[in-house]
Design a protein around this motif. Structure first.
Motif, PDB file in Angstrom:
ATOM      1  N   THR A   1     118.237  42.890  33.224  1.00  0.00           N
ATOM      2  CA  THR A   1     118.213  43.290  31.830  1.00  0.00           C
ATOM      3  C   THR A   1     119.480  42.827  31.109  1.00  0.00           C
ATOM      4  OG1 THR A   1     118.905  45.360  32.787  1.00  0.00           O
ATOM      5  CG2 THR A   1     116.709  45.271  31.902  1.00  0.00           C
TER       6      THR A   1
ATOM      7  N   GLY B   1     119.397  37.449  35.376  1.00  0.00           N
ATOM      8  CA  GLY B   1     118.389  37.860  36.352  1.00  0.00           C
ATOM      9  C   GLY B   1     117.968  39.293  36.208  1.00  0.00           C
TER      10      GLY B   1
ATOM     11  N   GLY C   1     114.335  49.030  41.547  1.00  0.00           N
ATOM     12  CA  GLY C   1     114.644  49.882  40.409  1.00  0.00           C
ATOM     13  C   GLY C   1     113.716  49.721  39.219  1.00  0.00           C
TER      14      GLY C   1
ATOM     15  N   TYR D   1     121.963  55.253  42.994  1.00  0.00           N
ATOM     16  CA  TYR D   1     120.962  56.227  43.432  1.00  0.00           C
ATOM     17  C   TYR D   1     121.344  56.705  44.839  1.00  0.00           C
ATOM     18  CZ  TYR D   1     116.222  58.267  43.160  1.00  0.00           C
ATOM     19  OH  TYR D   1     115.149  59.117  43.073  1.00  0.00           O
TER      20      TYR D   1
ATOM     21  N   SER E   1     116.336  59.245  39.009  1.00  0.00           N
ATOM     22  CA  SER E   1     117.486  59.517  39.860  1.00  0.00           C
ATOM     23  C   SER E   1     118.250  60.760  39.370  1.00  0.00           C
ATOM     24  CB  SER E   1     118.384  58.276  39.862  1.00  0.00           C
ATOM     25  OG  SER E   1     119.663  58.571  40.275  1.00  0.00           O
TER      26      SER E   1
ATOM     27  N   PRO F   1     116.694  55.282  36.481  1.00  0.00           N
ATOM     28  CA  PRO F   1     117.861  56.148  36.275  1.00  0.00           C
ATOM     29  C   PRO F   1     117.484  57.583  35.861  1.00  0.00           C
ATOM     30  CG  PRO F   1     118.278  54.004  35.318  1.00  0.00           C
ATOM     31  CD  PRO F   1     116.833  54.005  35.738  1.00  0.00           C
TER      32      PRO F   1
ATOM     33  N   ARG G   1     125.618  38.466  32.780  1.00  0.00           N
ATOM     34  CA  ARG G   1     127.058  38.613  32.863  1.00  0.00           C
ATOM     35  C   ARG G   1     127.711  37.256  32.821  1.00  0.00           C
ATOM     36  NH1 ARG G   1     125.930  43.622  36.075  1.00  0.00           N
ATOM     37  NH2 ARG G   1     124.602  42.373  37.415  1.00  0.00           N
TER      38      ARG G   1
ATOM     39  N   LEU H   1     120.563  49.952  41.793  1.00  0.00           N
ATOM     40  CA  LEU H   1     119.770  50.972  42.469  1.00  0.00           C
ATOM     41  C   LEU H   1     120.547  51.527  43.667  1.00  0.00           C
ATOM     42  CD1 LEU H   1     117.021  52.446  42.855  1.00  0.00           C
ATOM     43  CD2 LEU H   1     116.349  50.550  44.331  1.00  0.00           C
TER      44      LEU H   1
ATOM     45  N   GLY I   1     118.440  46.120  42.977  1.00  0.00           N
ATOM     46  CA  GLY I   1     118.732  46.426  41.581  1.00  0.00           C
ATOM     47  C   GLY I   1     117.412  46.546  40.842  1.00  0.00           C
ATOM     48  N   THR I   2     117.301  45.825  39.734  1.00  0.00           N
ATOM     49  CA  THR I   2     116.033  45.776  39.025  1.00  0.00           C
ATOM     50  C   THR I   2     114.948  45.248  39.956  1.00  0.00           C
ATOM     51  OG1 THR I   2     117.261  45.332  37.009  1.00  0.00           O
ATOM     52  CG2 THR I   2     114.905  44.877  36.961  1.00  0.00           C
ATOM     53  N   GLY I   3     115.305  44.198  40.691  1.00  0.00           N
ATOM     54  CA  GLY I   3     114.405  43.648  41.713  1.00  0.00           C
ATOM     55  C   GLY I   3     115.067  43.755  43.072  1.00  0.00           C
TER      56      GLY I   3
END
Ligand code: ADP
Ligand code: MG
Length: 459
Positions: free
Chosen positions: A46, A44, A287, A412, A328, A325, A49, A408, A219-221
Motif C-alpha cells: 500500500t 509492492g 495481512g 500482530y 489484531s 490491523p 518507500r 503482519l 505483510g500485505t502479501g
C-alpha cells in the motif's frame, strides 16, 4: 475475447502449476565491501518507500541512511476496472484502441507518480551523502510482484497480486518502464538491480548476519527466498556462477495443494478476488486477507445465528472493510469487558451495544483465523529448512537465521508467537534452539541498495 483469454491463461496456469519459483540472477549476496551512495525504491504494497544509504565498506558499513514512505492513491492501483468503466461509456470507439491506450496510461501514471516522489526525495539529499565526481546515481528497485527476470536489472511482470490489478501491463519490462518515468522527471539515475522484497530482505539480512539462509515476508502479501546451490537448480541453463550459489525467489504465495484445507469462506474470498485461483496460500496467511476472512465468518454467523441481532449490519457486507490491523487490535484486547472489541465493532462495522458474550465470539473467530494463518506460515518455513537440510540435528552447531520482514509479523503479536511456537513444535527442541527468526526491519530497502552497489556499472 476476455473469455478466450481467460481460458488460455487457465491452461497456461495449469502447465506452470508444478513450479512457480524464479531464479533471481542474484548469485552473490553482499560482502560488506560495498562503498558509496546508493538509492533504493520499494514498491509492492500500500505504501512505497524510497531510501538512500551511504555505504562505507568493511569498516564504515552503513554510514548514514534516510528513508521516506509514501502511500499510493488507490486509483493508480487498479487500472482495469476504470478501463472497463471507460470502455462501456465510450463504446463507439474501437475496442482495441481504448484498451491499449488507456491501460498504458494508467501504468505510466503509476510509474510517473513514483518517479516524481523519488525526484523530490533526491532533491532533499543532504551534505552527509557523497556521490563520486562524474558518477550517475544508482538505484536498486524492489518490485514485489511476480517477475520473470532476464538479468539482474531487467524483468517482465508475470501478474499483479495484493490488490494491484492493471491487467494488460502484464508482460511489461518494469525496469524500462521505471527508467522512462525517471527520464520524464529529468532524474539522472540508473537502475542497476531489480529485486523482489524477499531477495532484498535476504541480502540485507546476510549483510547484517552471516548465518541468514532464507528470508520470509509476512505483510500485505507473503513470499520467501533462500540460497540454493546453483547446480541443484533444474531451470538454470547458463554458466554456473562463481559463488556456486543462486538465490531462489519462491513465490510461495502462489502455492496451492489439495492438502491445503480451504473452507467455504476461503473459496468465496478467492472467487470474488481480483485474482481468482491464484495466490491461494497467500489468501490463507497474509495481512491483506485475514481481516476479510473474519468479516466473512461474522457475516455468516449473523445470517444464520443472528450474532448481531435480527438485522444484518449493512457495513458487515462490505468486502475488505475489516482490515487485519482492526482484527489484531480486537484480538489483543485484554480488558475485562473487551472494550476495544466493542469500539472496533462500532467504529468499523457500525454495530452498537454488543454483549460481552458476542464480543468473546468475535475474539474467538479472530483467534482461529490468525492461528490457522500463523501455523500454515510456520509449515512453509519448515519446508524451506527441510530443503536446506537444517531440520535435523547437525553435528556442527551452526545457527540458522531466517530474516523476516512485514507488518503482519511485526505488529500482530499473537500471529508471530503462534508461528514461532508451531515452528518449534515441528523442528523439536534440539534443532529449534539453533534456529532464529530475526526481524529485519525494512531490511529489504538496504538490501536493494546493497545489491545496486554490488551490480554497479562502475565495478
Ligand atoms: P507491505 O507488505 O505492503 O510491503 P508492510 O510490510 O508494512 O507492507 O505490511 C503491511 C501490512 O501488515 C498491512 O497490509 C497489514 O495487513 C499488516 N499490518 C500492519 N499493521 C498491523 C497490525 N497492527 N496488526 C496486524 N497486521 C498489521
Ligand atoms: Mg513490503
Amino acid at each position: 475475447r476476455h473469455g478466450r483469454r481467460d481460458a488460455r491463461r487457465a491452461r497456461l496456469r495449469g502447465r506452470q502449476q508444478a513450479r512457480d519459483d524464479h531464479i533471481s540472477y542474484v548469485d552473490s549476496l553482499p560482502s560488506g565491501q560495498e562503498k558509496g551512495l546508493f538509492y533504493a525504491l520499494d514498491l509492492g504494497g500500500t505504501n512505497f518507500r524510497v531510501l538512500r544509504v551511504q555505504l562505507g565498506g568493511k569498516e564504515g558499513r552503513v554510514v548514514k541512511q534516510e528513508c521516506d514512505e509514501i502511500s499510493i492513491p488507490a486509483h493508480l492501483m487498479t487500472g482495469t476496472s476504470q478501463v472497463k468503466l471507460f470502455h462501456s461509456q465510450f463504446c463507439t470507439l474501437s475496442d482495441q484502441w481504448i484498451t491499449m491506450s488507456h491501460v498504458m496510461f494508467f501504468f505510466q501514471e503509476l510509474f510517473d507518480f513514483i518517479a516524481a516522489a523519488l525526484a523530490k526525495f533526491v532533491a532533499s539529499e543532504g551534505e552527509d551523502f557523497h556521490l563520486l565526481e562524474g558518477r550517475q546515481r544508482e538505484l536498486g528497485f524492489t518490485f514485489s510482484f511476480p517477475v520473470k527476470q532476464s538479468s539482474i536489472a531487467s524483468g517482465t511482470l508475470i501478474k499483479w497480486t495484493k490488490g494491484f490489478s492493471i491487467d494488460e501491463t502484464v508482460g511489461a519490462d518494469v525496469v524500462a518502464e521505471l527508467s522512462s518515468a525517471l527520464d520524464r522527471q529529468g532524474l539522472d539515475m540508473k537502475v542497476t538491480a531489480l529485486v523482489n522484497d524477499t531477495i532484498g530482505t535476504l541480502a540485507g539480512g546476510r549483510y547484517d548476519d552471516n548465518d541468514v539462509v532464507a528470508a520470509v515476508i509476512l505483510g500485505t502479501g507473503t513470499n520467501a527466498a533462500y540460497v540454493e546451490r546453483a547446480n541443484a537448480i533444474p531451470k538454470w541453463h547458463g554458466l554456473l556462477p562463481k559463488s556456486g550459489d543462486m538465490v531462489i525467489n519462491m513465490e510461495w504465495g502462489n502455492f496451492r495443494s489439495s492438502h491445503l484445507p480451504l473452507t467455504e469462506f476461503d473459496q468465496a474470498l478467492d472467487a470474488e478476488s481480483l485474482n481468482p485461483g491464484e495466490q491461494i496460500y497467500e489468501k490463507l496467511i497474509s495481512g491483506m486477507y485475514l481481516g476479510e476472512i473474519v468479516r466473512r465468518v461474522l457475516l455468516k454467523m449473523t445470517e444464520e445465528a443472528s450474532l448481531f441481532g435480527d438485522d444484518i449490519p449493512p457495513k458487515l457486507k462490505i468486502p475488505f472493510i475489516l482490515r487485519t490491523p482492526h482484527m489484531s487490535m480486537m484480538h489483543h484486547d485484554t480488558s475485562p469487558d473487551l472494550r476495544t472489541v466493542g469500539a472496533k465493532l462500532k467504529d468499523v462495522l457500525g454495530i452498537q451495544g454488543t454483549s460481552l458474550k458476542t464480543r468473546r465470539l468475535v475474539v474467538d473467530v479472530c483467534d482461529i483465523v490468525a492461528k490457522r494463518g500463523a501455523r500454515l506460515a510456520a509449515a512453509g518455513i519448515h519446508g524451506v529448512l527441510k530443503k536446506l537440510g537444517r531440520d535435523i540435528p547437525g553435528s556442527d552447531k551452526h545457527r540458522t537465521v531466517i530474516a523476516m520482514d512485514g507488518g503482519l509479523y511485526e505488529h500482530y503479536t499473537i500471529f508471530s508467537e503462534t508461528l514461532e511456537n508451531t515452528l518449534r513444535e515441528m523442528l523439536g527442541e534440539e534443532v529449534s534452539s539453533s534456529v532464529v527468526i530475526k526481524l529485519a526491519n525494512d531490511g529489504s530497502g538496504i538490501g536493494a541498495a546493497l545489491l545496486a552497489a554490488a551490480h554497479s556499472q562502475y565495478l
